[in-house]
Design a protein around this motif. Sequence first.
Motif, short mmCIF file in Angstrom:
data_model
loop_
_atom_site.label_atom_id
_atom_site.label_comp_id
_atom_site.label_asym_id
_atom_site.label_seq_id
_atom_site.Cartn_x
_atom_site.Cartn_y
_atom_site.Cartn_z
N ASP A 145 -32.12 -10.89 12.41
CA ASP A 145 -32.65 -9.82 13.43
C ASP A 145 -33.51 -10.47 14.57
O ASP A 145 -33.69 -9.93 15.42
CB ASP A 145 -33.31 -8.70 12.73
N GLN A 184 -46.19 -6.72 2.85
CA GLN A 184 -45.44 -7.40 3.59
C GLN A 184 -45.18 -6.51 4.72
O GLN A 184 -44.45 -5.62 5.18
CB GLN A 184 -43.94 -7.82 3.21
N PRO A 243 -39.09 -7.36 9.77
CA PRO A 243 -38.34 -8.21 8.97
C PRO A 243 -37.62 -9.25 9.89
O PRO A 243 -37.25 -8.91 10.77
CB PRO A 243 -37.36 -7.09 8.21
N ARG A 264 -31.27 -9.08 7.82
CA ARG A 264 -30.65 -8.20 6.86
C ARG A 264 -30.22 -9.15 5.66
O ARG A 264 -29.23 -9.86 6.07
CB ARG A 264 -29.88 -7.30 7.39
N PRO A 296 -34.44 -6.65 -1.21
CA PRO A 296 -35.52 -6.28 -0.56
C PRO A 296 -36.42 -7.37 0.18
O PRO A 296 -37.16 -7.31 1.15
CB PRO A 296 -36.38 -5.72 -1.44
N GLU A 297 -35.97 -8.71 -0.21
CA GLU A 297 -36.68 -10.07 0.32
C GLU A 297 -36.13 -10.31 1.52
O GLU A 297 -35.29 -11.17 1.62
CB GLU A 297 -36.75 -11.23 -0.46
N THR A 298 -36.34 -9.79 2.65
CA THR A 298 -35.71 -9.79 4.04
C THR A 298 -36.49 -10.87 5.02
O THR A 298 -35.97 -11.33 5.83
CB THR A 298 -35.95 -8.67 5.04
N SER A 357 -39.88 -12.23 7.12
CA SER A 357 -40.58 -11.51 8.11
C SER A 357 -40.90 -12.50 9.04
O SER A 357 -40.85 -13.65 9.19
CB SER A 357 -42.01 -10.78 7.37
N SER A 407 -42.53 -17.49 11.04
CA SER A 407 -41.46 -16.87 10.42
C SER A 407 -41.24 -17.39 9.04
O SER A 407 -41.81 -18.31 8.60
CB SER A 407 -40.06 -17.04 11.03
N THR A 452 -39.01 -17.18 5.01
CA THR A 452 -37.96 -16.38 4.22
C THR A 452 -38.20 -16.89 2.72
O THR A 452 -38.74 -17.84 2.47
CB THR A 452 -36.51 -16.90 4.31
#
Length: 438
Positions: free
Chosen positions: A373, A398, A402, A405, A415-417, A419, A425, A427
Amino acid sequence: MAEVPGLLISAPSSGTGKTTVMLGLLRALAEDGLAVQPFKSGPDYIDPAFHRAASGRASFNLDGWAMGPSLWQAIAAQAEGAGICVAEGSMGLFDGVATRGQQGFGSSAETAQAMGWPVVLVIDVSGQAQSAAATALGFRDYLPGLPFAGVILNRVASPRHERLARLGMERAGLPVLGALPRRGDLTLPERHLGLIQAVEHPDLETAIAGYAAFLREHVDLAALRAAAWGTALPAHGTLPRPPAQRIALAQDAAFSFTYPHVLEGWRRAGAEILPFSPLADEAPDPDADLVWLPGGYPELHAGTLAAAERFRAGLRCHAETRPVHGECGGYMALGEALIDKDGTRHAMAGLLGLVTSYETRRFHLGYRRAVLDAALPGHAPGTALRGHEFHYSTILEQPDAPLARVADADGNPVPETGSHRGHVSGTFFHLIAEEEAA
């Protein structure tokens, strides 16, 4: 390009001893004067460092779920100049996921088929004798067309036990390439993500030399070499492009989980990799275009990282104008705080609002497909990425936007998108490859 013969070392399941067989075989073949190219089938960022220590050549992952044809071909081509390839499988020979990925379901058997490498099946015969042949026979015949070299009997209790197990294999028409007596010292130290890192082993060279001597005594190396086979290596393919020209890369016992093919792609494209150690309180190079914090074990070093003022100040200074990215453990270190197994809260870099807990343990394991995103260094919004997640930490907070996706191999959202905030950034998945166009 010339053909390089190869073998794939696999087993019915994890815990059968295939890693020690792999390391001993790599070293023994190298001692015999062969240039040995190691590979790892599947998403593993610990074993390749052990392979390199045993063989003297960098080891690379081949992953049928995460990698498209171009990347697969580029990695396979790393065997150019080798006399033999030896690959280590992951888990059991046929273990993969339910939904096809870029090339397949991610099993070691698919790797063997794709490369034409006969399978050497390491069978733990403890608690059985002739019955082990029924297991091996099923593995040989389960997938039609799977090249199969034979079996190595492991954890043999006595000469009588070996004779009975060999009789079963003979009846099933399965070549026995070796029989390894049970030895308690032929194990590698482990922790919660599997093996300890190669750099942490107290005497890795002695251990590998011992494995090689053990295999020489109990395995028919000539028969193994004669069984090796393979297809011609590809002459083309594309490794990952670097996300920046000058990349400050955290490298120490807390941050070491990087896939070899990723770093090889960066180097071949001319990127400068500038290593630094957060545990030694080193700041990233101030002239770097990007700071990259790979995964590792920050939860084991949280107090040291919390006290590393030069490291954290350097990160904050860099993030004011240039990108910083963290994967898994690196992501945790970029957050606000990390809670260790004893419940102690340690301040991290504070570049993201993420708060993670290793006290509240939950197992996260599996392939990941992420559609961005927001931008991740080297990848634009909307890009689809393939990766793998493997950790025990739990997200407590968090608050940032995000990053992507994210779904598992079957398309179920996770749920671990990740951020992002400003130039920073992170992941929880380890990036393997950008998704190739169909």
